[in-house]
Design an enzyme around this catalytic site. Structure first.
Site, short mmCIF file in Angstrom:
data_model
loop_
_atom_site.label_atom_id
_atom_site.label_comp_id
_atom_site.label_asym_id
_atom_site.label_seq_id
_atom_site.Cartn_x
_atom_site.Cartn_y
_atom_site.Cartn_z
N LYS A 184 0.97 -1.26 0.01
CA LYS A 184 -0.10 0.03 0.03
C LYS A 184 1.10 1.35 -0.05
O LYS A 184 2.04 1.07 -0.15
CB LYS A 184 -0.93 0.05 1.25
CG LYS A 184 -2.00 -1.14 1.21
CD LYS A 184 -2.99 -1.17 0.03
CE LYS A 184 -3.72 -2.65 -0.01
NZ LYS A 184 -4.63 -3.04 0.83
C1 LIG Z 1 -5.45 -4.16 1.09
C2 LIG Z 1 -6.95 -3.85 1.36
C3 LIG Z 1 -7.69 -4.13 2.59
C4 LIG Z 1 -7.54 -4.90 3.76
O1 LIG Z 1 -6.30 -4.27 4.22
P1 LIG Z 1 -5.31 -5.39 5.08
O2 LIG Z 1 -4.19 -4.45 5.72
O3 LIG Z 1 -4.47 -6.27 4.02
O4 LIG Z 1 -5.99 -6.14 6.08
C5 LIG Z 1 -9.22 -3.85 2.39
N1 LIG Z 1 -9.58 -3.18 1.32
C6 LIG Z 1 -8.76 -2.92 0.41
C7 LIG Z 1 -9.59 -2.19 -0.82
C8 LIG Z 1 -7.64 -3.28 0.21
O5 LIG Z 1 -6.76 -2.93 -0.78
#
Ligand SMILES: *Cc1c(COP(=O)(O)O)cnc(C)c1O
Length: 378
Positions: A184
């Protein structure tokens, strides 16, 4: 990192980040210490001042946010199928019925008219997703939700640092959730956060993160029990993000603006280089959007997405597909959700391929991806 495998996303960690984490490891507070608040306050500088609650993942953030919104069995959540499954799964775990509404043909974000048509008197939350980092139609979705007595939740796992019509992500929806997974836009290894625009939503989010424990004597039922006493009024979980990881987050926040700029440069370089390539379609930016580009979602036309994917993977380019429509997952199929219900999302899925995009990519890396696409298309 040219000759080797090029991943679709990766963290950017420098010595300064490592030092910040090491300093916490040498100190007194590995968790529940002062670093948590410092990270929450630092993050709030990017949410237009909306207070935030740090948690252990983006998934935990969604779970906390739906809890804060009061989701219970019998409630309905209207959301987009073009997302990671957690956007829907966490509401399902609280007993909600998920109602998928189709996405806009160009951005793959929740379509306002489709969301409106999907709402009923039982709709408690409209959950939008800023797909690829491009904000959804947050103003219209906010009004739509509120006119129906529902709340707007924004899954901003892709879009921390972005803004919509001049307002930062985190300042518009009632509840906004973030993910700090390594791919991210900033990372704490695992981690996430919830931004809440009302005191009551914020209180419920803090409560659920920490077992529902009440430490404030004035709010306790048995305040005279003793100085040690804390009590639980509503169930919660342990979703606390440790100081060790908050230190990484604080350090990363200092580079969030630089990350955003570099991501935008790479995005623009792809756009320019791919504009005249036959058989592909580049992503749009709607007026009013200031995206934080997490993904570069290229559309591969003519039924050639799978072949393009294999071609790029064979060339050592770590492309991804984001996402299969959430209701295609067997867990939803087994509940009776049928393919065909959101045609725009399904058409988007059939064409989408996420190209490598992360701040430490060089221009040569980008050109290598473009060349491989041209080789295939040509
Ligand atoms: C990555 C992601 C999540 C979940 O986040 P984590 O930190 O991996 O639990 C939820 N929604 C979206 C759109 C994502 O890309």
């Amino acid at each position: 990192m040219s000759a080797d495998f090029l991943p679709y996303g990766r963290q950017s960690v420098v010595e300064e980040d490592i030092e910040a984490v090491a300093e916490v490891l040498r100190g007194d507070w590995l968790t529940t210490g002062p670093g948590v608040k410092r990270f929450e306050e630092g993050l709030a500088e990017y949410t237009g001042g909306t207070p935030t609650v740090a948690v252990t993942s983006g998934t935990a953030a969604l779970h906390v946010a739906y809890y804060a919104a009061g989701i219970e069995p019998g409630d309905e959540v209207v959301t987009s199928p073009m997302t990671f499954v957690a956007t829907a799964a966490t509401a399902s775990l609280l007993g909600a019925k998920i109602v998928f509404a189709d996405v806009e043909e160009d951005t793959a974000n929740l379509d306002v008219a489709a969301a409106k048509a999907a709402m009923t008197s039982r709709t408690k939350v409209v959950a939008a997703v800023d797909y690829a980092g491009h904000p959804a139609e947050l103003g219209q979705l906010h009004d739509l939700a509120h006119e129906a007595g529902a709340l707007l939740l924004e899954d901003a796992a892709h879009s921390v640092g972005g803004s919509w019509q001049g307002r930062p992500v985190g300042s518009i929806a009632d509840l906004t959730t973030f993910s700090f997974f390594p791919t991210k836009n900033l990372t704490t290894a695992e981690g996430g956060a919830v931004a809440a625009t009302s005191d009551e939503l914020l209180r419920r989010a803090f409560s659920f993160r920490n077992h529902g424990l009440v430490r404030d004597k004035s709010a306790q039922r048995f305040p005279d029990e003793g100085a040690w006493h804390q009590e639980v009024h509503e169930f919660g979980l342990n979703y606390r993000l440790p100081d060790v990881l908050c230190a990484l987050g604080i350090s990363q926040l200092r580079r969030l603006t630089a990350f955003k700029l570099r991501r935008a440069e790479i995005h623009a370089r792809y756009n320019a280089a791919l504009a005249d390539v036959d058989g592909v379609r580049t992503p749009v930016t709607r007026p009013g959007a200031d995206p934080m580009w997490h993904l570069y979602p290229l559309r591969v036309l003519g039924g050639r997405r799978h072949a393009m994917f294999d071609h790029l993977r064979a060339a050592g380019i770590g492309v991804q597909v984001n996402y299969i429509p959430v209701y295609w997952h067997p867990v939803f199929a087994d509940l009776g959700y049928r393919r065909g219900m959101c045609p725009n999302a399904e058409a988007f899925y059939a064409e989408e391929i996420s190209l490598p995009l992360f701040p430490s990519m060089t221009d040569d890396d980008v050109d290598r991806v473009v060349d491989a696409i041209r080789t295939f298309a040509g």
